[in-house]
Enzyme design. Structure first.
Site, mmCIF file in Angstrom:
data_model
loop_
_atom_site.group_PDB
_atom_site.id
_atom_site.type_symbol
_atom_site.label_atom_id
_atom_site.label_comp_id
_atom_site.label_asym_id
_atom_site.label_seq_id
_atom_site.Cartn_x
_atom_site.Cartn_y
_atom_site.Cartn_z
ATOM 1 N N LEU A 83 0.830 -1.200 0.000
ATOM 2 C CA LEU A 83 0.000 0.000 0.000
ATOM 3 C C LEU A 83 0.871 1.261 0.000
ATOM 4 O O LEU A 83 2.060 1.204 0.304
ATOM 5 C CB LEU A 83 -0.919 -0.038 1.232
ATOM 6 C CG LEU A 83 -2.015 -1.110 1.135
ATOM 7 C CD1 LEU A 83 -2.636 -1.408 2.489
ATOM 8 C CD2 LEU A 83 -3.079 -0.690 0.125
ATOM 9 N N PRO A 84 0.261 2.418 -0.325
ATOM 10 C CA PRO A 84 1.089 3.617 -0.525
ATOM 11 C C PRO A 84 1.848 4.101 0.708
ATOM 12 O O PRO A 84 2.995 4.522 0.597
ATOM 13 C CB PRO A 84 0.068 4.681 -0.959
ATOM 14 C CG PRO A 84 -1.082 3.926 -1.505
ATOM 15 C CD PRO A 84 -1.131 2.630 -0.740
ATOM 16 N N THR A 111 6.310 0.702 1.839
ATOM 17 C CA THR A 111 7.336 1.496 2.532
ATOM 18 C C THR A 111 6.613 2.451 3.464
ATOM 19 O O THR A 111 5.918 3.363 3.000
ATOM 20 C CB THR A 111 8.189 2.303 1.527
ATOM 21 O OG1 THR A 111 8.730 1.394 0.577
ATOM 22 C CG2 THR A 111 9.309 3.033 2.231
ATOM 23 N N LYS A 186 15.138 0.166 4.595
ATOM 24 C CA LYS A 186 14.515 0.661 3.356
ATOM 25 C C LYS A 186 14.625 2.184 3.237
ATOM 26 O O LYS A 186 14.960 2.706 2.175
ATOM 27 C CB LYS A 186 13.043 0.218 3.320
ATOM 28 C CG LYS A 186 12.211 0.803 2.201
ATOM 29 C CD LYS A 186 12.679 0.369 0.831
ATOM 30 C CE LYS A 186 11.901 1.103 -0.259
ATOM 31 N NZ LYS A 186 12.441 0.863 -1.596
ATOM 32 N N LYS A 261 7.682 11.045 -0.166
ATOM 33 C CA LYS A 261 7.206 10.357 1.049
ATOM 34 C C LYS A 261 8.362 9.646 1.752
ATOM 35 O O LYS A 261 8.553 9.775 2.965
ATOM 36 C CB LYS A 261 6.121 9.347 0.670
ATOM 37 C CG LYS A 261 5.659 8.483 1.821
ATOM 38 C CD LYS A 261 5.048 7.165 1.381
ATOM 39 C CE LYS A 261 6.026 6.264 0.717
ATOM 40 N NZ LYS A 261 5.668 4.854 0.604
HETATM 41 P P1 NAD Z 1 0.702 2.627 -6.142
HETATM 42 O O1 NAD Z 1 0.133 3.925 -5.705
HETATM 43 O O2 NAD Z 1 0.927 2.381 -7.591
HETATM 44 O O3 NAD Z 1 -0.194 1.419 -5.584
HETATM 45 C C1 NAD Z 1 -0.884 1.436 -4.380
HETATM 46 C C2 NAD Z 1 -2.194 0.696 -4.581
HETATM 47 O O4 NAD Z 1 -2.852 0.631 -3.321
HETATM 48 C C3 NAD Z 1 -3.128 1.389 -5.558
HETATM 49 O O5 NAD Z 1 -3.559 0.481 -6.556
HETATM 50 C C4 NAD Z 1 -4.296 1.836 -4.686
HETATM 51 O O6 NAD Z 1 -5.545 1.821 -5.357
HETATM 52 C C5 NAD Z 1 -4.247 0.818 -3.577
HETATM 53 N N1 NAD Z 1 -4.899 1.286 -2.358
HETATM 54 C C6 NAD Z 1 -4.808 2.506 -1.777
HETATM 55 N N2 NAD Z 1 -5.574 2.553 -0.670
HETATM 56 C C7 NAD Z 1 -6.171 1.333 -0.559
HETATM 57 C C8 NAD Z 1 -7.078 0.772 0.376
HETATM 58 N N3 NAD Z 1 -7.533 1.471 1.400
HETATM 59 N N4 NAD Z 1 -7.485 -0.502 0.176
HETATM 60 C C9 NAD Z 1 -7.037 -1.216 -0.894
HETATM 61 N N5 NAD Z 1 -6.172 -0.736 -1.803
HETATM 62 C C10 NAD Z 1 -5.751 0.531 -1.639
HETATM 63 O O7 NAD Z 1 2.063 2.436 -5.328
HETATM 64 P P2 NAD Z 1 3.309 1.491 -5.701
HETATM 65 O O8 NAD Z 1 4.240 2.236 -6.566
HETATM 66 O O9 NAD Z 1 2.792 0.160 -6.108
HETATM 67 O O10 NAD Z 1 3.996 1.393 -4.268
HETATM 68 C C11 NAD Z 1 3.413 0.632 -3.212
HETATM 69 C C12 NAD Z 1 4.374 0.668 -2.032
HETATM 70 O O11 NAD Z 1 5.620 0.099 -2.424
HETATM 71 C C13 NAD Z 1 4.681 2.079 -1.543
HETATM 72 O O12 NAD Z 1 4.757 2.075 -0.158
HETATM 73 C C14 NAD Z 1 6.009 2.398 -2.205
HETATM 74 O O13 NAD Z 1 6.743 3.355 -1.465
HETATM 75 C C15 NAD Z 1 6.665 1.038 -2.219
HETATM 76 N N6 NAD Z 1 7.654 0.826 -3.285
HETATM 77 C C16 NAD Z 1 7.405 1.223 -4.561
HETATM 78 C C17 NAD Z 1 8.366 0.996 -5.557
HETATM 79 C C18 NAD Z 1 8.132 1.425 -6.994
HETATM 80 O O14 NAD Z 1 9.078 1.390 -7.790
HETATM 81 N N7 NAD Z 1 6.926 1.824 -7.368
HETATM 82 C C19 NAD Z 1 9.551 0.346 -5.236
HETATM 83 C C20 NAD Z 1 9.766 -0.084 -3.935
HETATM 84 C C21 NAD Z 1 8.808 0.158 -2.950
#
Ligand code: NAD
Length: 310
Positions: A83-84, A111, A186, A261
């Site tokens: 999740l975000p 994260t 992280k 963030k």
């Molecule tokens: P994203 O915003 O693409 O995905 C998050 C998903 O969570 C979305 O599909 C959203 O609809 C869903 N969501 C939000 N609130 C919700 C709820 N209450 N119930 C159900 N679903 C819900 O984010 P991301 O890029 O996939 O990143 C996710 C996590 O991984 C973050 O914490 C980010 O910091 C971490 N991360 C991302 C990357 C990257 O390259 N994108 C790499 C490493 C770590």
């Protein structure tokens, strides 16, 4: 000596056993979607995202989705969240903690920083669940290829249990220490990434002004002391490296909002512990400019365009 035949029954039974393990996956975003799809190849996975389009896409790609969190949780043995941020993770868990079947293992790969992670572990423990913080590094490409690096915080027993399920997703699994330590690792990693991206962007911006061919600077950096993961895998400058967001109008990838963030999480933790992070504070201001200019949805490597335009 007679050769032992491979025991196909044992192999089959183990495969069926895995398939019978029910995994619940929450959050089908940039990272969660490819992770849940990879897991679906080895386990029985049922996923949920609050965005119906994400659920439809998952289904169209062969995954199984649930219409609600409650439906997703029926009969799960493991819950994985992607999740975000920490606020969203905690609000989701406040909603579901009473619905999760007893003895389930909870794994959070979002994260969220060490402080929020400790709160999440405490909530899990209070309700009798085993929990592991398991943030990842590597980005969307590594998620698609099952090559993520996992930083795992929790007891050895819980980490070993979590690794059984995370194996298809990663190439590196580092047990960083007690609960919350995966998140500590992280945010330190992303602090390096955020600052490196700015340093690389400034180098190419300066090279432009010096009328140095960017291709030549790339060749030099790649083979010199200025080399880094950003140079090799994530160049922010277009026309030099394939498969990077700079080649795709800076479509995220990892958004500027997410990077801001993560930097804030690092700077907040530092402030809490009275550690001064001068460079990372300045980086935070630079990524904040990107968000203030309404470019937060773009990949964080778009920062190069802002710095080059200055
Ligand atoms: P994203 O915003 O693409 O995905 C998050 C998903 O969570 C979305 O599909 C959203 O609809 C869903 N969501 C939000 N609130 C919700 C709820 N209450 N119930 C159900 N679903 C819900 O984010 P991301 O890029 O996939 O990143 C996710 C996590 O991984 C973050 O914490 C980010 O910091 C971490 N991360 C991302 C990357 C990257 O390259 N994108 C790499 C490493 C770590």
């Amino acid at each position: 000596m007679a050769r032992t035949k491979p025991n196909t029954f044992t192999k089959y039974a183990s495969f069926i056993g895995q398939k019978m393990t029910q995994l619940g996956f929450i959050g089908l975003g940039h990272m969660g979607m490819p992770m849940a799809l990879q897991l679906s190849q080895q386990f029985s996975v049922i996923a949920y995202d609050q965005n119906p389009q994400a659920c439809t896409e998952f289904r169209n790609l062969g995954g199984q989705d649930a219409p609600s969190l409650e439906a997703m949780l029926e009969n799960v043995h493991v819950v994985i969240s992607m999740l975000p941020n920490g606020r969203i993770l905690m609000s989701v868990y406040q909603e579901i903690i009473g619905l999760i079947p007893k003895h389930a293992l909870l794994i959070d790969s979002s994260t969220i920083g060490p402080l929020a992670s400790l709160e999440w572990h405490a909530m899990a423990k209070q309700h009798g669940f085993r929990s592991v913080d398991a943030p990842v590094s590597g980005g969307v490409k590594a998620a698609k290829e099952g090559r993520l690096s996992f930083m795992l915080g929790g007891s050895t027993e819980n980490i070993e249990a979590a690794k059984t399920y995370l194996q298809p997703l990663g190439k590196n699994f580092i047990h960083t220490g007690d609960a919350g330590s995966g998140q500590a690792a992280k945010i330190c990693n992303n602090l390096v990434l955020a600052n490196t991206m700015i340093a690389v962007s400034e180098a190419f911006a300066l090279a432009n002004r010096l009328q140095l061919n960017p291709q030549k600077l790339y060749e030099v950096l790649k083979t010199s002391s200025g080399n880094s993961w950003v140079i090799e895998n994530y160049l922010p400058v277009p026309n030099l490296l394939k498969d990077v967001p700079a080649e795709n109008d800076y479509q995220a990838g990892f958004s500027g909002t997410m990077m801001l963030k993560d930097l804030k999480l690092a700077n907040e933790a530092a402030k809490h512990l009275e550690q001064n992070l001068k460079l990372s504070q300045s980086s935070q201001d630079i990524y904040q400019d990107m968000i203030d200019q309404n470019q937060g949805d773009k990949d964080f490597s778009y920062i190069y365009q802002l710095l080059a335009d200055n």
